[in-house]
Design a protein around this motif. Sequence first.
Motif, PDB file in Angstrom:
ATOM      1  N   ILE A 220      -6.276  -6.394  -7.237  1.00 26.65           N
ATOM      2  CA  ILE A 220      -7.001  -5.796  -6.107  1.00 26.65           C
ATOM      3  C   ILE A 220      -6.979  -4.274  -6.251  1.00 26.65           C
ATOM      4  N   ASP A 221      -8.081  -3.644  -5.943  1.00 21.35           N
ATOM      5  CA  ASP A 221      -8.166  -2.187  -5.946  1.00 21.35           C
ATOM      6  C   ASP A 221      -7.213  -1.642  -4.884  1.00 21.35           C
ATOM      7  N   ALA A 222      -6.146  -0.984  -5.325  1.00 19.93           N
ATOM      8  CA  ALA A 222      -5.133  -0.518  -4.381  1.00 19.93           C
ATOM      9  C   ALA A 222      -5.693   0.521  -3.418  1.00 19.93           C
ATOM     10  N   GLY A 223      -6.627   1.341  -3.889  1.00 17.47           N
ATOM     11  CA  GLY A 223      -7.225   2.333  -3.007  1.00 17.47           C
ATOM     12  C   GLY A 223      -7.942   1.687  -1.840  1.00 17.47           C
ATOM     13  N   VAL A 224      -8.718   0.636  -2.137  1.00 19.70           N
ATOM     14  CA  VAL A 224      -9.433  -0.086  -1.075  1.00 19.70           C
ATOM     15  C   VAL A 224      -8.442  -0.773  -0.148  1.00 19.70           C
ATOM     16  N   GLY A 225      -7.424  -1.404  -0.736  1.00 19.64           N
ATOM     17  CA  GLY A 225      -6.434  -2.091   0.086  1.00 19.64           C
ATOM     18  C   GLY A 225      -5.709  -1.146   1.030  1.00 19.64           C
ATOM     19  N   LEU A 226      -5.323   0.029   0.524  1.00 20.69           N
ATOM     20  CA  LEU A 226      -4.620   0.992   1.380  1.00 20.69           C
ATOM     21  C   LEU A 226      -5.532   1.595   2.434  1.00 20.69           C
ATOM     22  N   ASP A 227      -6.831   1.691   2.143  1.00 19.17           N
ATOM     23  CA  ASP A 227      -7.767   2.150   3.168  1.00 19.17           C
ATOM     24  C   ASP A 227      -7.730   1.219   4.375  1.00 19.17           C
TER      25      ASP A 227
ATOM     26  N   SER B 282      -0.004   5.093   8.937  1.00 18.88           N
ATOM     27  CA  SER B 282       1.034   6.110   9.091  1.00 18.88           C
ATOM     28  C   SER B 282       0.496   7.435   8.584  1.00 18.88           C
ATOM     29  N   ARG B 283       1.217   8.491   8.893  1.00 15.58           N
ATOM     30  CA  ARG B 283       0.859   9.818   8.382  1.00 15.58           C
ATOM     31  C   ARG B 283       0.933   9.832   6.854  1.00 15.58           C
ATOM     32  N   ILE B 284       1.886   9.085   6.299  1.00 16.99           N
ATOM     33  CA  ILE B 284       2.017   9.021   4.847  1.00 16.99           C
ATOM     34  C   ILE B 284       0.794   8.365   4.230  1.00 16.99           C
ATOM     35  N   LEU B 285       0.341   7.256   4.798  1.00 21.29           N
ATOM     36  CA  LEU B 285      -0.874   6.619   4.281  1.00 21.29           C
ATOM     37  C   LEU B 285      -2.076   7.539   4.438  1.00 21.29           C
ATOM     38  N   GLU B 286      -2.113   8.259   5.546  1.00 21.49           N
ATOM     39  CA  GLU B 286      -3.238   9.167   5.791  1.00 21.49           C
ATOM     40  C   GLU B 286      -3.307  10.263   4.729  1.00 21.49           C
ATOM     41  N   LEU B 287      -2.159  10.846   4.409  1.00 21.10           N
ATOM     42  CA  LEU B 287      -2.145  12.021   3.539  1.00 21.10           C
ATOM     43  C   LEU B 287      -1.943  11.706   2.061  1.00 21.10           C
ATOM     44  N   LYS B 288      -1.242  10.611   1.751  1.00 21.06           N
ATOM     45  CA  LYS B 288      -0.766  10.427   0.386  1.00 21.06           C
ATOM     46  C   LYS B 288      -1.296   9.194  -0.334  1.00 21.06           C
ATOM     47  N   ARG B 289      -2.061   8.344   0.328  1.00 18.39           N
ATOM     48  CA  ARG B 289      -2.436   7.102  -0.361  1.00 18.39           C
ATOM     49  C   ARG B 289      -3.314   7.360  -1.589  1.00 18.39           C
ATOM     50  N   LYS B 290      -4.222   8.315  -1.489  1.00 15.67           N
ATOM     51  CA  LYS B 290      -5.108   8.575  -2.628  1.00 15.67           C
ATOM     52  C   LYS B 290      -4.342   9.181  -3.794  1.00 15.67           C
TER      53      LYS B 290
ATOM     54  N   HIS C  88       8.240  13.128  -3.436  1.00 14.33           N
ATOM     55  CA  HIS C  88       8.946  11.887  -3.087  1.00 14.33           C
ATOM     56  C   HIS C  88       8.043  10.656  -3.103  1.00 14.33           C
ATOM     57  N   SER C  89       6.741  10.846  -3.132  1.00 14.98           N
ATOM     58  CA  SER C  89       5.839   9.707  -3.319  1.00 14.98           C
ATOM     59  C   SER C  89       5.998   9.079  -4.700  1.00 14.98           C
ATOM     60  N   ALA C  90       6.708   9.774  -5.605  1.00 12.92           N
ATOM     61  CA  ALA C  90       6.983   9.225  -6.935  1.00 12.92           C
ATOM     62  C   ALA C  90       7.944   8.043  -6.886  1.00 12.92           C
ATOM     63  N   LEU C  91       8.373   7.632  -5.707  1.00 19.69           N
ATOM     64  CA  LEU C  91       9.064   6.348  -5.578  1.00 19.69           C
ATOM     65  C   LEU C  91       8.196   5.219  -6.124  1.00 19.69           C
ATOM     66  N   LEU C  92       6.898   5.462  -6.213  1.00 16.57           N
ATOM     67  CA  LEU C  92       6.014   4.485  -6.845  1.00 16.57           C
ATOM     68  C   LEU C  92       6.436   4.222  -8.286  1.00 16.57           C
ATOM     69  N   ARG C  93       6.896   5.233  -8.998  1.00  6.43           N
ATOM     70  CA  ARG C  93       7.340   5.047 -10.377  1.00  6.43           C
ATOM     71  C   ARG C  93       8.517   4.067 -10.438  1.00  6.43           C
ATOM     72  N   VAL C  94       9.425   4.177  -9.477  1.00  5.75           N
ATOM     73  CA  VAL C  94      10.576   3.286  -9.441  1.00  5.75           C
ATOM     74  C   VAL C  94      10.127   1.851  -9.181  1.00  5.75           C
ATOM     75  N   ALA C  95       9.209   1.683  -8.224  1.00  6.02           N
ATOM     76  CA  ALA C  95       8.712   0.339  -7.922  1.00  6.02           C
ATOM     77  C   ALA C  95       8.011  -0.268  -9.128  1.00  6.02           C
ATOM     78  N   GLU C  96       7.243   0.539  -9.841  1.00  4.71           N
ATOM     79  CA  GLU C  96       6.574   0.048 -11.053  1.00  4.71           C
ATOM     80  C   GLU C  96       7.584  -0.353 -12.117  1.00  4.71           C
ATOM     81  N   ASN C  97       8.576   0.474 -12.339  1.00  2.62           N
ATOM     82  CA  ASN C  97       9.561   0.205 -13.369  1.00  2.62           C
ATOM     83  C   ASN C  97      10.372  -1.047 -13.067  1.00  2.62           C
TER      84      ASN C  97
END
Length: 294
Positions: free
Chosen positions: A197-204, A213-221, A278-287
């Motif tokens: 699934i296109d994560a950008g579309v899903g997070l929209d 959340s404010r985080i989704l608003e500012l950082k999802r893209k 700190h949004s680089a927590l995505l790297r940890v989740a991927e790893n």
Amino acid sequence: MTKVGIVGLGIMGGPMASNLLKAGFDVIGFDVVPASLERLAGEGGTKAVSAAQAAAESDVVITMLPNHPQVEAVALGEGGVLDSAKPGTLYIDMSSIRPETARRLAEVGAERGVRVLDAPVSGGEKGAIDGVLSIMVGGAAEDFAAAQPIFDVLGRTIVHVGPAGAGQTVKAANQLVVGGTYALVAEAIVLLEASGIDAGVGLDVLAGGLAGSRILELKRKSMVARQFAPGFRIDLHHKDMGIILDASRDAGVALPVGNLVAALIASARAQGYGQLDHSALLRVAENLSGKGDA
């Protein structure tokens, strides 16, 4: 005209000084990085040669420093802010530090006739630049009222949350929620992408619903694009998680999810992502799922 001294002109303190200058305040600043001092001077501020000079020549002193050891050295050390400030000076520490250190600053300040507030902020570099920070303030109500004209320039949500140290405790709670939200958004991206699934579309979609959340608003893209230029570094959030866990022990409460988030942020740092946002927590989740580069 109120003269404001600022010690710490980095990612947060620099924009704060700029906004105070634009609002008409006379600003004198000190930083150990010469380029930060030159930037302040270029905007019309005055360069101090030391924190002591900035404190001695100001009506209001602000510190914006990385952690409690730096604050303690600058504020409590010989020739520091509390040694050098005139009686009646308002000292506002806007760093994110341990509540116990904030209480100590207030105690020493009271002994020397200096009014002290702990006023950590949330909103990151962009919030500092735009002057829309959330500011949580601990200290005496009358000192909070005296600082209001300063806070009005720097922030949008400004709340007196209690006595000395209370601002730092609320900031710890803020960082707990922010860290947990980033961790869950990161896992959502991994799940969406692994499912085709296109994560950008899903997070929209998520941003427009209860998960918004404010985080989704500012950082999802930027997260989906793997753009992790630091607004607030993993290294600093790692420090904040230590404050959170210390505060939980002092309060005698268990934070099981908070401990897990602290471990994930520590893992990010151990994997070399400390200077990333700190949004680089995505790297940890991927790893963890074998989807990253590690």
